[in-house]
Design an enzyme around this catalytic site. Structure first.
Site, PDB file in Angstrom:
ATOM      1  N   THR A 134      34.170  53.545  -4.183  1.00 48.40           N
ATOM      2  CA  THR A 134      32.720  53.356  -4.340  1.00 48.40           C
ATOM      3  C   THR A 134      32.232  52.073  -3.675  1.00 48.40           C
ATOM      4  OG1 THR A 134      33.126  52.314  -6.489  1.00 48.40           O
ATOM      5  CG2 THR A 134      32.621  54.672  -6.496  1.00 48.40           C
ATOM      6  N   LYS A 193      19.359  53.316 -10.377  1.00 44.36           N
ATOM      7  CA  LYS A 193      20.600  54.075 -10.272  1.00 44.36           C
ATOM      8  C   LYS A 193      21.370  54.046 -11.591  1.00 44.36           C
ATOM      9  CE  LYS A 193      21.536  51.393  -6.837  1.00 44.36           C
ATOM     10  NZ  LYS A 193      22.096  50.689  -5.684  1.00 44.36           N
ATOM     11  N   GLY A 205      30.475  49.786  -1.372  1.00 43.19           N
ATOM     12  CA  GLY A 205      29.372  49.946  -0.429  1.00 43.19           C
ATOM     13  C   GLY A 205      28.439  51.098  -0.728  1.00 43.19           C
ATOM     14  N   THR A 206      28.566  51.702  -1.913  1.00 44.96           N
ATOM     15  CA  THR A 206      27.714  52.842  -2.253  1.00 44.96           C
ATOM     16  C   THR A 206      26.230  52.467  -2.247  1.00 44.96           C
ATOM     17  OG1 THR A 206      29.489  53.734  -3.631  1.00 44.96           O
ATOM     18  CG2 THR A 206      27.296  54.651  -3.952  1.00 44.96           C
ATOM     19  N   GLY A 207      25.908  51.304  -2.833  1.00 46.99           N
ATOM     20  CA  GLY A 207      24.515  50.864  -2.880  1.00 46.99           C
ATOM     21  C   GLY A 207      23.952  50.575  -1.498  1.00 46.99           C
ATOM     22  N   CYS A 208      24.772  49.959  -0.651  1.00 50.91           N
ATOM     23  CA  CYS A 208      24.356  49.697   0.728  1.00 50.91           C
ATOM     24  C   CYS A 208      24.061  51.010   1.444  1.00 50.91           C
ATOM     25  CB  CYS A 208      25.455  48.956   1.489  1.00 50.91           C
ATOM     26  SG  CYS A 208      26.001  47.409   0.748  1.00 50.91           S
TER      27      CYS A 208
END
Length: 270
Positions: A211, A177, A213-216
């Site tokens: 943003t 990412k 929790g975006t990765g979760c």
């Protein structure tokens, strides 16, 4: 004939503010048309401003949660998030090895959006040596990729050059990412280890501090789409689009005093 849900298990920590971790995973599974189950590895004291503490769940109890879900409900895909210790990493891998589940997505969570460290130093090597080669897809951001590689990633051009090194002998697919770069156009890079191809996924940077929790959310969306039985490339593309739309919709809201969440249910309510 009885209907069957598409089932996804999340193995991760809990976020009481509801924006990341288990809570974000369950919202994402539901928004993407799946039945979500959980095995909680830690209760995290956090909010949109930062992490105050982490209370680990006893490792045998984590294994028990995984077995209880998989022995009864089963899973079409699994998402793994924060695993804070070497013992926990090994236990999760050993427990999952008894089940024939190919669609395992690992978000190698090491640092929270707030900058707080979530993974013990000695666990990083265990993650690299034992768990990453076991899963189908990993979704590191640039700081996490730098830790895994032991080298800096400074420009967009670096991403396709290093991504196969993250694949561990080209056995694991990698979504690297680009969000930590400063470009207005973000280009995530996906390496499909199963077809040996690289795909560039471009999107405009959304100006928002929501943003958390975006990765979760992204890794959970990948797991959900894989549970539906679509191809790996299509699952990555659909998950990226879903997450971008959730960020865009969430940018219109104000919740908390720091990094607010994305809007997981933008398709269902405003």
């Amino acid at each position: 004939m009885e209907k069957q849900y598409k089932r996804v298990l999340s193995i991760a920590g809990s976020d009481p503010s509801g924006g990341a971790g288990i809570q974000a995973d369950l919202k994402t599974f539901s928004a993407c048309g799946c039945y979500g189950a959980t095995a909680i590895v830690a209760v995290v004291d956090e909010n949109t401003v930062g992490v105050t503490g982490v209370h680990p769940i006893p490792v045998p109890f984590v294994a028990g949660q995984i077995k209880s879900v998989l022995d009864d409900i089963g899973a079409d895909a699994i998402k793994i998030g924060m695993l804070h210790s070497s013992e926990l990493i090994r236990t999760v891998k050993d427990t999952l090895s008894y089940y024939n589940i190919n669609n395992i997505v690992l978000d190698p969570v090491m640092v929270a959006t707030s900058g707080d460290k979530l993974l013990q130093d000695e666990a990083i090597q265990t993650l690299k040596d034992e768990l990453i080669p076991f899963v189908r897809v990993i979704t590191p951001n640039i700081p996490e990729a730098e830790i895994l590689l032991g080298e800096k990633i400074q420009t967009q051009e670096d991403l396709p050059l290093v991504i196969k090194d993250l694949s561990f002998d080209r056995s694991v697919s990698v979504l690297l990412k680009a969000g930590h770069l400063t470009n207005d156009e973000l280009v995530d890079v996906f390496y499909n280890a199963e077809t040996d191809e690289i795909i560039h996924l471009s999107s405009k940077r959304i100006k928002t501090q929501n943003t958390h929790g975006t990765g979760c959310t992204l890794s959970s969306a990948i797991a959900a789409y894989l549970a539906h039985g679509i191809s790996l490339n299509d699952a990555i593309i659909k998950a990226k689009k879903y997450t971008n739309k959730a960020i865009l919709a969430g940018a219109e809201y104000k919740i908390g005093k720091g990094h607010g969440p994305v809007h997981h249910f933008f398709n269902f309510w405003e």
